[in-house]
Design an enzyme around this catalytic site. Structure first.
Site, PDB file in Angstrom:
ATOM      1  N   CYS A  47       3.412  -3.046   3.990  1.00  0.00           N
ATOM      2  CA  CYS A  47       2.552  -1.920   4.368  1.00  0.00           C
ATOM      3  C   CYS A  47       3.309  -1.138   5.445  1.00  0.00           C
ATOM      4  O   CYS A  47       4.526  -1.288   5.581  1.00  0.00           O
ATOM      5  CB  CYS A  47       1.166  -2.379   4.812  1.00  0.00           C
ATOM      6  SG  CYS A  47       1.097  -3.449   6.265  1.00  0.00           S
ATOM      7  N   ILE A  91       1.543  -5.638   9.449  1.00  0.00           N
ATOM      8  CA  ILE A  91       0.493  -6.368  10.176  1.00  0.00           C
ATOM      9  C   ILE A  91      -0.789  -6.480   9.347  1.00  0.00           C
ATOM     10  O   ILE A  91      -1.368  -7.560   9.213  1.00  0.00           O
ATOM     11  CB  ILE A  91       0.223  -5.704  11.538  1.00  0.00           C
ATOM     12  CG1 ILE A  91       1.463  -5.807  12.419  1.00  0.00           C
ATOM     13  CG2 ILE A  91      -0.977  -6.359  12.226  1.00  0.00           C
ATOM     14  CD1 ILE A  91       1.378  -4.998  13.707  1.00  0.00           C
ATOM     15  N   GLY A  92      -1.244  -5.366   8.806  1.00  0.00           N
ATOM     16  CA  GLY A  92      -2.481  -5.390   8.017  1.00  0.00           C
ATOM     17  C   GLY A  92      -2.376  -6.358   6.848  1.00  0.00           C
ATOM     18  O   GLY A  92      -3.295  -7.148   6.602  1.00  0.00           O
ATOM     19  N   HIS A 110      10.260 -23.968   8.731  1.00  0.00           N
ATOM     20  CA  HIS A 110       9.294 -24.667   9.586  1.00  0.00           C
ATOM     21  C   HIS A 110       7.843 -24.485   9.127  1.00  0.00           C
ATOM     22  O   HIS A 110       7.043 -25.408   9.260  1.00  0.00           O
ATOM     23  CB  HIS A 110       9.409 -24.160  11.028  1.00  0.00           C
ATOM     24  CG  HIS A 110      10.689 -24.557  11.689  1.00  0.00           C
ATOM     25  ND1 HIS A 110      10.878 -24.495  13.053  1.00  0.00           N
ATOM     26  CD2 HIS A 110      11.861 -25.020  11.181  1.00  0.00           C
ATOM     27  CE1 HIS A 110      12.109 -24.897  13.349  1.00  0.00           C
ATOM     28  NE2 HIS A 110      12.733 -25.216  12.230  1.00  0.00           N
ATOM     29  N   ASP A 148       0.875  -1.170   0.000  1.00  0.00           N
ATOM     30  CA  ASP A 148       0.000   0.000   0.000  1.00  0.00           C
ATOM     31  C   ASP A 148       0.917   1.226   0.000  1.00  0.00           C
ATOM     32  O   ASP A 148       2.144   1.110  -0.167  1.00  0.00           O
ATOM     33  CB  ASP A 148      -0.993  -0.042   1.168  1.00  0.00           C
ATOM     34  CG  ASP A 148      -0.337   0.189   2.527  1.00  0.00           C
ATOM     35  OD1 ASP A 148       0.914   0.260   2.592  1.00  0.00           O
ATOM     36  OD2 ASP A 148      -1.060   0.311   3.527  1.00  0.00           O
ATOM     37  N   ARG A 188       8.642 -33.427   9.918  1.00  0.00           N
ATOM     38  CA  ARG A 188       7.678 -33.136  10.998  1.00  0.00           C
ATOM     39  C   ARG A 188       6.978 -31.795  10.780  1.00  0.00           C
ATOM     40  O   ARG A 188       5.841 -31.600  11.215  1.00  0.00           O
ATOM     41  CB  ARG A 188       8.373 -33.159  12.357  1.00  0.00           C
ATOM     42  CG  ARG A 188       9.353 -32.027  12.593  1.00  0.00           C
ATOM     43  CD  ARG A 188      10.128 -32.230  13.891  1.00  0.00           C
ATOM     44  NE  ARG A 188      10.943 -31.085  14.260  1.00  0.00           N
ATOM     45  CZ  ARG A 188      12.124 -30.781  13.691  1.00  0.00           C
ATOM     46  NH1 ARG A 188      12.615 -31.539  12.742  1.00  0.00           N
ATOM     47  NH2 ARG A 188      12.804 -29.718  14.100  1.00  0.00           N
ATOM     48  N   HIS A 189       7.646 -30.896  10.071  1.00  0.00           N
ATOM     49  CA  HIS A 189       7.037 -29.588   9.816  1.00  0.00           C
ATOM     50  C   HIS A 189       5.899 -29.692   8.799  1.00  0.00           C
ATOM     51  O   HIS A 189       4.933 -28.935   8.865  1.00  0.00           O
ATOM     52  CB  HIS A 189       8.097 -28.589   9.348  1.00  0.00           C
ATOM     53  CG  HIS A 189       9.186 -28.408  10.346  1.00  0.00           C
ATOM     54  ND1 HIS A 189       8.955 -27.912  11.608  1.00  0.00           N
ATOM     55  CD2 HIS A 189      10.514 -28.700  10.298  1.00  0.00           C
ATOM     56  CE1 HIS A 189      10.088 -27.876  12.283  1.00  0.00           C
ATOM     57  NE2 HIS A 189      11.049 -28.362  11.522  1.00  0.00           N
ATOM     58  N   THR A 200       3.176  -1.310   8.772  1.00  0.00           N
ATOM     59  CA  THR A 200       3.660  -2.190   9.842  1.00  0.00           C
ATOM     60  C   THR A 200       3.922  -3.621   9.397  1.00  0.00           C
ATOM     61  O   THR A 200       4.612  -4.363  10.099  1.00  0.00           O
ATOM     62  CB  THR A 200       2.614  -2.270  10.969  1.00  0.00           C
ATOM     63  OG1 THR A 200       1.403  -2.787  10.392  1.00  0.00           O
ATOM     64  CG2 THR A 200       2.356  -0.906  11.603  1.00  0.00           C
TER      65      THR A 200
HETATM   66  C1  RB5 Z   1      -1.745   2.825   6.385  1.00  0.00           C
HETATM   67  O1  RB5 Z   1      -1.780   4.051   7.036  1.00  0.00           O
HETATM   68  C2  RB5 Z   1      -1.431   1.709   7.385  1.00  0.00           C
HETATM   69  O2  RB5 Z   1      -2.511   1.512   8.213  1.00  0.00           O
HETATM   70  C3  RB5 Z   1      -1.042   0.441   6.669  1.00  0.00           C
HETATM   71  O3  RB5 Z   1       0.047   0.684   5.852  1.00  0.00           O
HETATM   72  C4  RB5 Z   1      -0.645  -0.733   7.535  1.00  0.00           C
HETATM   73  O4  RB5 Z   1       0.314  -0.364   8.471  1.00  0.00           O
HETATM   74  C5  RB5 Z   1      -1.746  -1.484   8.129  1.00  0.00           C
HETATM   75  O5  RB5 Z   1      -1.539  -2.477   8.836  1.00  0.00           O
END
Ligand code: RB5
Length: 144
Positions: free
Chosen positions: A68, A72-73, A101, A11, A135-136, A70
């Site tokens: 992105c 995470i998204g 693994h 993104d 095993r993995h 983080t």
């Molecule tokens: C965008 O501002 C941000 O939310 C996205 O890049 C990401 O970090 C989401 O997990």
């Protein structure tokens, strides 16, 4: 043989790292498809994550890299697709273990949390690490 080795997407929060990683893929002659985003304009990471995941599930690409802010998204969104094992990595040990693994098929990075040189090291490590099976494989099968 898949059409491409790596599908790569980001993104706006990961756009700069996407461009840097593409430079690396080119330098290594690793085939890739850039599915966007193509500018720093704000966009929605789930759309990119789903597009990359579907290319892997449909055997159009071997593996994927998603960036992105983080990481995470992208990982949450990609892991909603059955058959995707997206690993959000901030260090090279995890990157290697996620291949060895977990047979991760998508690497997720956060441009706002991981330094550029470390992120590139993570990419190199992940691309050069193989699934150990054994095993993995039994454990990965249990995820499915
Ligand atoms: C965008 O501002 C941000 O939310 C996205 O890049 C990401 O970090 C989401 O997990």
């Amino acid at each position: 043989m898949k059409n491409i080795q790596i599908v790569i997407g980001s993104d706006h929060g990961g756009f700069e790292y996407k461009e840097k990683i593409i430079e690396y893929l080119k330098s290594e002659n690793i085939s890739y498809e850039d599915i966007g985003t193509y500018s720093k304009d704000s966009c929605d990471y789930p759309e990119i994550a789903q597009k990359a995941a579907k290319k892997i599930i449909n055997n159009e690409a071997d593996k994927g890299i998603l960036i992105c802010g983080t990481g995470i998204g992208m990982s949450i969104a990609a892991n909603k697709i059955k058959g995707i094992r997206a690993a959000h990595c901030t260090d090279t040990f995890s990157a290697k273990a996620s291949r060895a693994h977990n047979n991760s098929n998508i690497l997720c990075l956060g441009q706002r949390i991981t330094g550029e040189c470390i992120a590139l090291d993570i990419v190199k490590t992940w691309l050069n690490s193989a699934f150990e099976g054994g095993r993995h494989q039994i454990r990965v099968d249990k995820i499915e």
